[in-house]
Write a protein that holds these residues in place. Structure first.
Motif, PDB file in Angstrom:
ATOM      1  N   SER A  42      53.165   7.473 -18.587  1.00  0.00           N
ATOM      2  CA  SER A  42      53.291   6.266 -17.468  1.00  0.00           C
ATOM      3  C   SER A  42      51.857   5.747 -18.019  1.00  0.00           C
ATOM      4  O   SER A  42      51.041   6.082 -18.621  1.00  0.00           O
ATOM      5  CB  SER A  42      53.305   6.752 -16.130  1.00  0.00           C
ATOM      6  N   ASP A  43      51.997   4.548 -17.506  1.00  0.00           N
ATOM      7  CA  ASP A  43      50.531   3.851 -17.455  1.00  0.00           C
ATOM      8  C   ASP A  43      49.399   4.360 -16.865  1.00  0.00           C
ATOM      9  O   ASP A  43      48.316   4.553 -17.373  1.00  0.00           O
ATOM     10  CB  ASP A  43      50.766   2.388 -16.813  1.00  0.00           C
ATOM     11  N   THR A  58      40.894   0.121 -18.583  1.00  0.00           N
ATOM     12  CA  THR A  58      41.744  -0.814 -18.979  1.00  0.00           C
ATOM     13  C   THR A  58      43.197  -0.034 -19.334  1.00  0.00           C
ATOM     14  O   THR A  58      43.134   1.106 -19.811  1.00  0.00           O
ATOM     15  CB  THR A  58      41.653  -1.806 -19.965  1.00  0.00           C
ATOM     16  N   PHE A  59      44.257  -0.704 -19.017  1.00  0.00           N
ATOM     17  CA  PHE A  59      45.670  -0.025 -19.555  1.00  0.00           C
ATOM     18  C   PHE A  59      45.741  -0.124 -20.881  1.00  0.00           C
ATOM     19  O   PHE A  59      45.264  -1.440 -21.640  1.00  0.00           O
ATOM     20  CB  PHE A  59      46.814  -0.792 -18.749  1.00  0.00           C
ATOM     21  N   THR A  60      46.407   0.732 -21.554  1.00  0.00           N
ATOM     22  CA  THR A  60      46.549   0.723 -23.131  1.00  0.00           C
ATOM     23  C   THR A  60      48.049   1.181 -23.457  1.00  0.00           C
ATOM     24  O   THR A  60      48.391   1.945 -22.634  1.00  0.00           O
ATOM     25  CB  THR A  60      45.360   1.428 -23.883  1.00  0.00           C
ATOM     26  N   ASP A  61      48.401   0.945 -24.720  1.00  0.00           N
ATOM     27  CA  ASP A  61      49.623   1.417 -24.863  1.00  0.00           C
ATOM     28  C   ASP A  61      49.491   2.634 -25.612  1.00  0.00           C
ATOM     29  O   ASP A  61      50.527   3.506 -25.529  1.00  0.00           O
ATOM     30  CB  ASP A  61      50.589   0.492 -25.807  1.00  0.00           C
ATOM     31  N   SER A  80      52.095   5.066 -23.647  1.00  0.00           N
ATOM     32  CA  SER A  80      52.518   4.690 -22.306  1.00  0.00           C
ATOM     33  C   SER A  80      53.859   3.947 -22.758  1.00  0.00           C
ATOM     34  O   SER A  80      53.889   2.787 -23.205  1.00  0.00           O
ATOM     35  CB  SER A  80      51.611   3.736 -21.530  1.00  0.00           C
ATOM     36  N   GLU A  82      55.599   2.574 -20.279  1.00  0.00           N
ATOM     37  CA  GLU A  82      55.759   1.239 -19.572  1.00  0.00           C
ATOM     38  C   GLU A  82      54.858   0.142 -20.212  1.00  0.00           C
ATOM     39  O   GLU A  82      55.413  -0.998 -20.464  1.00  0.00           O
ATOM     40  CB  GLU A  82      54.885   1.628 -18.190  1.00  0.00           C
ATOM     41  N   ARG A  83      53.868   0.300 -20.971  1.00  0.00           N
ATOM     42  CA  ARG A  83      53.040  -0.562 -21.496  1.00  0.00           C
ATOM     43  C   ARG A  83      53.791  -0.963 -22.718  1.00  0.00           C
ATOM     44  O   ARG A  83      54.009  -2.256 -23.234  1.00  0.00           O
ATOM     45  CB  ARG A  83      51.966   0.081 -22.017  1.00  0.00           C
ATOM     46  N   GLU A  86      56.813  -3.281 -21.437  1.00  0.00           N
ATOM     47  CA  GLU A  86      55.827  -4.567 -21.310  1.00  0.00           C
ATOM     48  C   GLU A  86      55.565  -5.380 -22.612  1.00  0.00           C
ATOM     49  O   GLU A  86      55.740  -6.803 -22.465  1.00  0.00           O
ATOM     50  CB  GLU A  86      54.600  -4.623 -20.151  1.00  0.00           C
ATOM     51  N   ASN A  87      54.931  -4.831 -23.539  1.00  0.00           N
ATOM     52  CA  ASN A  87      54.560  -5.515 -24.816  1.00  0.00           C
ATOM     53  C   ASN A  87      55.769  -6.026 -25.308  1.00  0.00           C
ATOM     54  O   ASN A  87      55.951  -7.274 -25.619  1.00  0.00           O
ATOM     55  CB  ASN A  87      53.828  -4.593 -25.484  1.00  0.00           C
TER      56      ASN A  87
END
Length: 139
Positions: A42-43, A58-61, A80, A82-83, A86-87
Motif C-alpha cells: 500500500s501507499d 513523499t509517496f512514491t510508486d 505501491s 495504490e500509487r 493513481e498514476n
C-alpha cells in the motif's frame, strides 16, 4: 529466482507470465537474476519505508533496494499498488500497462539507468517502453 510477495489484497494472477518477461529482460541485458523479490504493498507501507530508509516524506510508486554484485542481480523491489492505480488514472493508461512500466523501472535502475536529469528520464522512459513491449512476446 524471481518471487512475488503481497502486503495488500492485490495479486498479479499468472506469475509465470511476469517471471518469463523479467527473465527475458535480464537475458537481453546480459545479466541473471540471483534473487529478485517484488513486494506489492500500500501507499502507507511504502511511505514508511521511504521515511525509514531514504528519509523522504513523499509517496512514491516504487523503491528498489539493490543488493546486486557483478552481473548477479539481487533486490527487493517494493511497489505501491495504490500509487500505480493513481498514476494510471492520471496518465489515462490501463492499470496493467502502468504496472509493467513500474516493474521494468525497478529493473532498469538495477541495470544502471538513472532518472535524475531530463536526458536520463528520456532514456529510461524509452527503455521502459522497450521492456514493456517484451511482455508476453513469444521467444
Amino acid at each position: 529466482m524471481i518471487e512475488y510477495h503481497y502486503e495488500t489484497d492485490f495479486n498479479l494472477g499468472d506469475e509465470t507470465c511476469y517471471t518469463d518477461w523479467i527473465t527475458r529482460i535480464l537475458r537481453g541485458e546480459g545479466v541473471t537474476g540471483k534473487q529478485i523479490d517484488y513486494i506489492f504493498c500500500s501507499d502507507e507501507y511504502l511511505l514508511n519505508l521511504n521515511r525509514k530508509f531514504l528519509k523522504h516524506e513523499t509517496f512514491t510508486d516504487i523503491i528498489t533496494f539493490d543488493y546486486s554484485r557483478d552481473k548477479q542481480l539481487s533486490a527487493d523491489i517494493f511497489i505501491s499498488v495504490e500509487r500505480v492505480k493513481e498514476n494510471a488514472e492520471t496518465w489515462a493508461e490501463p492499470f496493467d500497462r502502468e504496472l509493467l512500466r513500474v516493474m521494468a523501472h525497478g529493473l532498469l535502475h538495477m541495470l544502471g539507468y538513472e532518472d535524475k536529469t531530463a536526458e536520463q528520464k528520456k532514456r529510461i522512459r524509452k527503455q521502459e517502453e522497450n521492456k514493456m513491449a517484451l511482455f508476453r512476446v513469444e521467444q
